[in-house]
Each structure stands twice: as structure tokens, then as C-alpha cells.
Write a protein that holds these residues in place. Structure first.
Motif, short mmCIF file in Angstrom:
data_model
loop_
_atom_site.label_atom_id
_atom_site.label_comp_id
_atom_site.label_asym_id
_atom_site.label_seq_id
_atom_site.Cartn_x
_atom_site.Cartn_y
_atom_site.Cartn_z
N HIS A 67 0.84 -1.20 0.00
CA HIS A 67 0.00 0.00 0.00
C HIS A 67 0.88 1.25 0.00
CE1 HIS A 67 -2.83 3.02 1.55
NE2 HIS A 67 -3.78 2.27 1.02
N HIS A 68 1.97 1.18 0.77
CA HIS A 68 2.91 2.31 0.81
C HIS A 68 3.48 2.58 -0.59
CE1 HIS A 68 6.30 4.79 2.05
NE2 HIS A 68 7.09 3.99 1.35
N ALA A 69 3.85 1.51 -1.28
CA ALA A 69 4.43 1.66 -2.62
C ALA A 69 3.41 2.28 -3.56
CB ALA A 69 4.90 0.31 -3.14
N ALA A 70 2.16 1.82 -3.48
CA ALA A 70 1.12 2.36 -4.35
C ALA A 70 0.91 3.86 -4.07
CB ALA A 70 -0.18 1.59 -4.14
N SER A 71 0.96 4.22 -2.80
CA SER A 71 0.79 5.63 -2.43
C SER A 71 1.96 6.45 -2.96
CB SER A 71 0.73 5.79 -0.91
OG SER A 71 -0.28 4.97 -0.39
#
Lengths: 433, 425
Positions: free
Chosen positions: B278-282
Motif C-alpha cells: 500500500h505504501h508503494a502504491a501511495s
């Protein structure tokens, strides 16, 4: 080693050990306690190499040579030539042995040369910063290892020790470490009683290593910065781990041993009140929390002019113990005390000194009877526990076991030689890290 | 006397029968444990071919057969499993058509665990830390040791028995893929009104479609498809942090190379990018915002549901718009667009929303289900949570990656862009 020569000491303790054993038959000693052996059994010659020729290294070498018959020391290694020469001379005087000059190695790479010098077993007694690298090299070379505590200064080092301890086990090697209490007859007897429920379930513990300032050596103009640091290793965190790791580990390991687990978290603080050398703190106070919310309060101090105390206390649902030799009921009345011989009564350090020899006797016995013992995991856990307390005190934050176990923290220079400069010297300030 | 004689003969005969039975049992056991026997019934030739290309076949000093890995060692349930699986195989052989078997599905780690026995791995490989093990291998095996009950050797060594490739490692190749240069966009798209548009990332060949969603003052655009590998790889190449010198570092701390193949070997291109955290997508959204001068972000759960309720009214409407392959992701153009022109709002990959799953939780909302989901879960109101720790289980790095899930291959994301109405009322 104080007033006794090693030989006299061993002879006396052999006698005392025999007396203890004899007297124990008539007493109410726990039947399950395996009485310590007086000497390792004979066998093919075991050749040892010593890495780290300071006073503890020299002491460990003497302990090893005294542990039983057919034990030889054939190689020495140290970063500094003067340390090696002094050790060689000491061994000549105390044990009458002359180490072949071709097997005396000096420098940062001396450890590998000792390992490769045709030895069967290795004694590691350098500052703890070097231990993981040396232990890995020794185990990969299939050498049995005796190593002094502590075994690392950071989580990365501890992980290396854990991995190589399993590797040592897989290779059938014996690994013994310098946490002497685990080889001390009175502690062993007390432990068995606590394990059998003498104080009920353990609910808390306290341990203390409050003492005066340790030694330091004034830097000299002809020494490089790295050389000054290594010669002053008990004053620099990257080399010693700080004194909570370097000294207090004895008590912390004891807590793990008696409680049967490592702690899950630490909340600590500490400071630097009087120390003027190196970058370490001179006092720590840490609350360790074990499974089932068992709390252990640990404190350690290296400041002159204060009350000194090095002891432990573990409290259970039905009483408490000093872990060493006495058990009390909940009202504070003595329930049991380790029976001493007259001779032991006279020398309050009897068991302490005896344990230095005993750990080598147990090690050599394990090697020769081909029943390996491996203390790698327990010393790695005690080291990590101490590091966890240190980091909690340095940062002022709660630190968990899982964080430590999975941390990539590595302190000290990754690669260095004797001319490297600019090694970090900042003193930690709580709440800013 | 005669009785005694008879008795002796009886005993001798009995012993002979016993010896013969034992001999025959052993012979039968040996024969039915041989690779030749397995292959006489098993009709999956690809398994034999991939076995012959594997490190275990090529490098093993011992002659191994199928049962070396696919049955537990003797003394640890060998005969029990052999009988159980034997009956199952006989049934399948006579009553099922091998064409109907989904071999790819059976090769996925979660299913491969069922027919590959950890005890058999350990029988031949009892040492966790052999002397020659690499430093990365040491850390990975140490990680396994900490999670021994949850982990299986094949979580990391999936291909050692079938197919080439064995050791898991960082995938640096991923970031060195050649960039197409036949088309080069110079500027990003200009938005003048609430109309669907094609975004173009300047100085790249990457473009993607955004669909306008009318919602009064809260109107927005939503990605026509989930963010593709082509799009995501551009982000990785421009921001990946490993191996760059300090003076190259810009405002973004980009992803480290993943461990293994994040596309699972299914292919990249326009397939949805998967396995990012999720961090990477953000972080991707932030990077894209800077690159395009807009404010791209993950959808809120409310926005996602708002779109979903327009897309779906009955289950039957989904038939032509979802991925019916239960084993892997597919390219968006392989299905028809839905009524709004979106691809795969349901199915293909679960899509990250910006919202926490519960207040204060570290997990985030996932919507839309994936190729693995039951059809009944393709609903606007169906919500799932990320399972961060569980999806990082086999990541052997210390500390674990914040960029890649090691154990989840069906999450991705879709972009949202708020519509800024600049016209004065």
C-alpha cells in the motif's frame, strides 16, 4: 587469579569438590543435579589456538590447559604485538610452555591465521565487536569454540552468532561461553531447586551490577585513533557494547536461565554522570518484561564512591532466592542454603574462581565424550537482551525483542584498518534518537 | 511324532509365505515408488519435462523419483500417504479427464504445499546452515527458522523440483528492462472539463485513460484500468533506490528491487502491476503527481463504491467483464469494458483504497476482489483488509521490504484524480 597459582587452585578445588560431593550424599541435595566433574577425561591431544591475548585471554588459556590431560596451546593471535609477547611470556612462566614463534600472529587478520594453524579448538577473547566475525570463521573451519561473553555489540552481530551456533550444532561442534554462573556448582544446585518449584512460579526478578569505574589507558601520540580505541575497548560502545552488555550480561543471562525465556521488551534509562572516557554511559536502569508479565528490574553502574552490589534476586509465589546458594520462604525465613565445606567457608570466592576452570572442563569433556554442548543460543539471547536494554536507555523508548531480532543496526565501522579515522564518537542523548 | 513333523512343516511353510510376502511387498513398494510407475498413469508430460529441467534432476547425486518429494519419508507417514494418494490417483485416472485438471493452479505455492512434503526436503537437506551457504541464504534460512511452523521450504524454493530456476534472489533485471522509445510524450494532458481523457507522462512513452465520474461538487476521474506494469515499471526505473549514488537522489525514496518475480511469471505489459505494498502504491501516486503536475491518489472507499454501484446491478452483467481464469491476472483488453468503460473494476486484482480498514489499523481497505475471489464477492459493498504481516511472511530481508509483498499476488491499484472545476459559477 589473585593469591593462588592455577595449579594450587585446581588441586584445592579438586579436593574441595570431592568433599562437597561426599558431604552432599548425607545432605538433602537435589538428586537430579549433575555434580561438576573435577577434570576432563583423557583423550587424543587437543590443540588450541588463542585469539585475543589480553589478561582474560591469557586466563582462559591457562584455564583450558588446566582442564585435563593432553591439552595443548599451540597458536596465539592478537592485534597488538606487545599483548601477544606478554601473553607468551606469562604462559611460559605459569605453564612452562613456549609457543612456536611461527604460530604467533599479529594484526587484524591474525584470527584467521590462528584458525588455520592446525588447531582443533579455538579460544576467543578479543573485545566483543570482533566476536561474530571470529566465531563464524572458527565454526566454518569446524573448530570447537570457547568464547568469552558478550558475543556481539549489535543486533546484526547477535544474528550472526545465532546462525553460526546452529551451524556449529549441525557440525557437531561444542561451544562454551564465559557466563560462568552456569558452570558454578552452587548456582547449578540452586537452579535445580527453583526449577523443581522451591519458590513456586517466578513472578519477578532484580539484578544488580553496581561497581566502580573500570580501567582506561591514556592514548599515546604514537597510537592511531583506532589503536587507542581498541586498547581502551571497555570505554567504547562499538567495541564493548557498553557496560550493560559487557559486564551486566552475567546477571541478565542468569535471569533468562532461571526464568526459562528471554524478555519480550525493555524500558530503560541511563546516563553518563562521571565517566570522562570513551562514549559509554556509566549507569543503566532497565525494566525487562518477560512472558506472563514477569518483570525483571536490572541496574548497573560504573561510578566510584557509591555502594557496590553485584547480586540477583528472583521472587516466586512461595518465596525467593538469591540464585546463588540460598532459598527463602515468603516470610523471609531461610529454607535452604548450599552446604559449604570448612575450606569453602573460608574462601568466599571459591566457587567463582572454580567456575572459570569448570567451564573449560565441561567444554573439553563434551568434545572428548562426543556429547556436544552448545551455549551459543543462550549467550546470543543474553547479549541481545543487554543490547535491547542499552538501546532503550540510549533512546528513551520501549524496545521489543522482535525489533531487536529483526534490526539491521550495526555499530562501529564496517571495514577498517589501524589508520582509519573519523569513527563516530557521539554520546547518545535520550529522547533525541 | 507324526504330529510334530506336520507342525514343523506348517511352521516352515508359514515362514516361507511370510518371507515371500515381505519380498513381494518390498518389490511392489519399490516398483510403485519409481518414477516409471508414476509416469505410467500420470498424464502430465509437462511435469516430467519441467522435472528434467530442474536443479534437483540435473544436480542431484542420488537418483530421485517423484515420491522423494511428493510423499513423506518412510517412518513419517510414507505408507499412509501413499495409500491415500494412491486411491485418489486411481479415482482421478478412471473417472476424470486429465484435460480438466488445472495444472497451473496445482503448481501455485499454496497448492504445491499440499503435495510436497517439508519432511522430505529436510530428509535430504537436514542442515539449515551448510558452510557454503551465501550470506543472503543465511538470513533467509534464519528467517525460516524463526517461522518454522508456518513456512515450507518451497515458499522460497518453489522451482527446485520442476522447471529451471531455483534460488530466490533480488530481481535487478526488472529495473533494467529496455524502455520503448518509439513514442515519446512531451507534455501531460490538459483537463478543461469533466470529460474522460488520456494522461500522458512527459518524457516517456507511457499513457493511460482516465474516465470521468459525475458526482456534483465531488466529481472525479478514475483509471480505466488498474495501473499496468508498463506504468509501474517507469516509476521503479526512475525512483528505485538501490545502487544509486547520493547525488542522483531526488525527492522520492523509491522501491528497492523485488525478491524474485513480482509478475509471478505471468507477464507484464498492460497486465495490472501486482504485489506492491500500500505504501508503494501511495508513493507511485505522489511520483505520478509530480511527473504530470496533477494530484493523483488512491480512491477512497466511498469513491470506489460510488463507481461500483453504477457498474453493477446484477451478477449476470459481470459475465463478460471479469477474468474467468482462476489462476492468474489477464490483460484488461481481454474482457469487455463495463457500462462506464472501465476494465476489471471487479476481479483481476484487489484494489487498494486510501482508507484504513478500521480506525487506527495499519491495514487498508481492498475492493473489487481478484481472479481468486468467489463471484459472490464481486459486490460494491464487499470489502477486504490487507494482511500486511501475513503477506510479508517469506520476505527474508532484514528489515523486510516496505515496497513489495512477498506472499500476495493479487493486489494492485487504480488511480483517482479529483476534478477541479475552475469555472466560476
Amino acid at each position: 587469579m589473585g593469591k593462588y597459582s592455577r595449579r594450587e587452585f585446581i588441586n584445592n578445588t579438586l579436593l574441595a569438590g570431592g568433599l562437597t560431593l561426599a558431604s552432599s550424599l548425607g545432605s538433602c541435595k537435589s538428586k537430579s543435579v549433575k555434580q561438576p566433574l573435577d577434570a576432563a577425561p583423557d583423550g587424543p591431544v587437543l590443540k588450541a589456538g588463542l585469539i585475543g591475548c589480553g589478561s582474560r585471554g591469557t586466563g582462559a588459556a591457562v584455564n583450558y590447559l588446566d582442564a585435563g590431560p593432553s591439552l595443548e596451546l599451540v597458536a596465539l593471535g592478537d592485534v597488538f604485538e606487545d599483548k601477544l609477547i606478554a601473553c607468551r611470556q606469562n604462559l611460559k612462566e605459569k605453564k612452562g610452555i613456549e609457543i612456536d614463534s611461527e604460530k604467533c600472529f599479529v594484526g587484524l587478520d591474525a584470527f584467521q591465521k590462528v584458525i588455520d594453524a592446525g588447531v582443533d579448538v579455538i579460544l576467543l577473547a578479543t573485545p566483543p565487536y570482533f566476536r561474530p566475525e571470529h566465531f563464524e570463521a572458527a565454526v566454518k573451519a569446524r573448530k570447537h569454540v570457547f568464547m568469552e561473553k558478550p558475543v556481539a555489540v549489535d543486533p546484526v552481530g547477535v544474528r550472526s552468532i545465532l546462525i553460526n551456533s546452529v551451524r556449529a550444532e549441525e557440525l557437531g561442534l561444542s561451544v562454551v561461553t564465559g557466563t560462568i554462573k552456569r558452570h558454578q556448582a552452587d548456582y547449578l544446585e540452586t537452579y535445580e531447586r527453583i526449577k523443581s518449584g522451591a519458590i513456586g512460579d517466578i513472578v519477578s526478578g532484580n539484578c544488580y551490577y553496581n561497581q566502580g569505574k573500570l580501567w582506561h589507558v591514556n592514548p599515546r601520540a604514537e597510537w592511531t585513533e583506532v589503536e587507542s580505541m581498541i586498547r581502551n575497548w571497555v570505554n567504547w560502545t562499538w567495541l564493548s557494547g557498553d557496560h550493560i552488555v559487557e559486564q551486566h550480561i552475567h546477571n541478565l543471562d542468569l535471569m533468562n536461565w532461571f526464568i526459562g525465556s528471554h524478555p519480550l521488551s525493555a524500558t530503560g534509562f541511563g546516563s553518563r554522570q562521571r565517566r570522562t572516557t570513551g562514549d559509554q554511559f556509566d549507569n543503566f536502569s532497565v525494566d525487562y518484561i518477560y512472558p506472563n508479565k514477569v518483570h525483571v528490574h536490572s541496574m548497573c553502574r560504573q561510578i566510584n564512591g557509591c555502594t557496590n552490589k553485584v547480586s540477583d534476586l528472583i521472587r516466586g509465589t512461595h518465596g525467593y532466592t538469591n540464585c546463588e546458594n540460598t532459598i527463602f520462604n515468603a516470610k523471609g525465613e531461610m529454607k535452604w542454603k548450599y552446604e559449604l565445606t570448612e575450606e569453602q567457608e573460608k574462601d568466599k570466592w571459591h566457587f567463582f574462581w572454580r567456575a572459570f576452570a569448570q567451564e573449560h572442563i565441561d567444554w573439553v569433556t563434551a568434545i572428548r565424550t562426543k556429547v556436544p554442548i552448545n551455549e551459543g543460543k543462550q549467550i546470543a539471547e543474553a547479549t541481545l537482551m543487554a543490547i535491547m536494554g542499552r538501546i532503550s536507555a540510549y533512546t528513551g523508548k520501549i524496545v521489543t525483542w522482535d525489533e531487536m531480532l529483526n534490526s539491521d543496526l550495526r555499530i562501529g565501522p564496517k571495514v577498517f584498518d589501524m589508520f582509519t579515522t573519523g569513527i563516530k564518537k557521539a554520546i547518545p542523548v535520550m529522547g533525541t534518537l | 511324532m507324526l504330529m510334530n513333523y506336520k507342525r514343523i512343516i506348517q511352521i516352515v511353510l508359514l515362514m516361507a509365505v511370510l518371507v515371500l510376502s515381505t519380498y513381494l511387498f518390498k518389490q511392489a513398494d519399490t516398483y510403485t515408488s519409481s518414477a516409471a510407475f508414476c509416469n505410467s498413469c500420470h498424464v502430465h508430460n509437462h511435469a516430467q519435462l519441467s522435472w528434467e529441467g530442474s536443479t534437483h534432476y540435473i544436480e542431484s547425486e542420488e537418483e530421485l523419483s517423484c515420491v522423494s518429494c511428493h510423499l513423506p519419508p518412510k517412518g513419517e507417514g510414507f505408507y499412509r500417504e501413499k495409500i491415500k494418494r494412491g486411491f485418489k490417483d486411481v479415482y482421478a485416472y478412471y473417472f476424470k479427464d486429465s484435460v480438466d485438471h488445472n495444472w497451473e493452479l496445482k503448481s501455485r505455492p499454496e497448492q504445491a504445499r499440499e503435495h510436497t512434503f517439508k519432511a522430505s526436503c529436510l530428509e535430504c537437506h537436514p542442515k539449515l546452515f551448510p558452510i557454503q551457504l551465501s550470506p543472503n541464504g543465511e538470513i533467509a534460512h534464519w528467517h525460516y527458522q524463526q517461522h518454522e511452523t508456518d513456512m515450507h521450504c518451497i515458499d522460497c524454493h518453489l522451482n527446485v523440483g520442476h522447471g529451471p530456476g531455483g534460488k530466490a534472489s533480488h530481481n535487478f533485471e526488472l529495473l533494467n528492462t529496455t524502455i520503448k522509445t518509439d513514442t515519446l510524450y512531451l507534455v501531460s494532458a490538459q483537463i478543461r472539463d469533466l470529460k474522460s481523457f488520456t494522461e500522458t507522462i512527459p518524457q516517456s512513452s507511457i499513457g493511460f485513460d482516465m474516465i470521468a465520474i459525475e458526482k456534483g461538487d465531488s466529481s472525479f476521474f478514475i483509471g480505466k484500468a488498474e495501473v499496468s506494469w508498463d506504468e509501474y515499471l517507469l516509476f521503479l526505473r526512475e525512483t528505485e533506490s538501490e545502487g544509486r549514488s547520493e547525488n542522483e537522489i531526488d525527492g522520492f525514496s523509491g522501491a528497492t528491487p523485488p525478491w524474485g518475480n513480482p509478475d509471478q511469471g505471468w507477464g507484464m505489459g498492460s497486465r495490472p502491476a501486482i504485489t506492491m505494498t500500500h505504501h508503494a502504491a501511495s508513493m507511485y501516486c505522489k511520483w505520478l503527481s509530480v511527473r504530470t503536475g496533477k494530484s493523483y491518489r488512491l480512491p477512497t472507499e466511498a469513491e470506489w463504491e460510488y463507481v461500483a454501484r453504477q457498474v453493477i446491478t446484477t451478477e449476470s452483467e459481470l459475465v463478460n467483464t471479469i477474468n474467468s481464469d482462476k489462476t492468474k491476472t489477464i490483460e484488461p483488453q481481454e474482457v469487455s469494458p463495463d457500462v462506464l468503460g472501465l476494465h476489471h473494476l471487479f476481479g483481476n486484482v484487489k484494489e487498494f483504497c486510501a482508507d484504513e480498514f478500521e480506525k487506527g489499523s495499519k491495514e487498508h481497505v481492498l475492493k473489487g476482489g481478484s481472479f481468486k475471489s468467489e463471484k459472490t464477492n464481486y459486490r460494491a459493498d464487499y470489502r477486504e483488509a490487507t494482511q500486511h504481516d501475513h503477506w510479508m511472511k517469506t520476505d527474508p530481508q532484514i528489515p523486510k521490504s516496505i515496497w513489495w509483498y512477498s506472499d500476495c499476488n493479487d493486489v494492485g491499484f487504480r488511480l483517482v484524480l479529483t476534478y477541479q472545476n475552475t469555472e466560476k459559477p
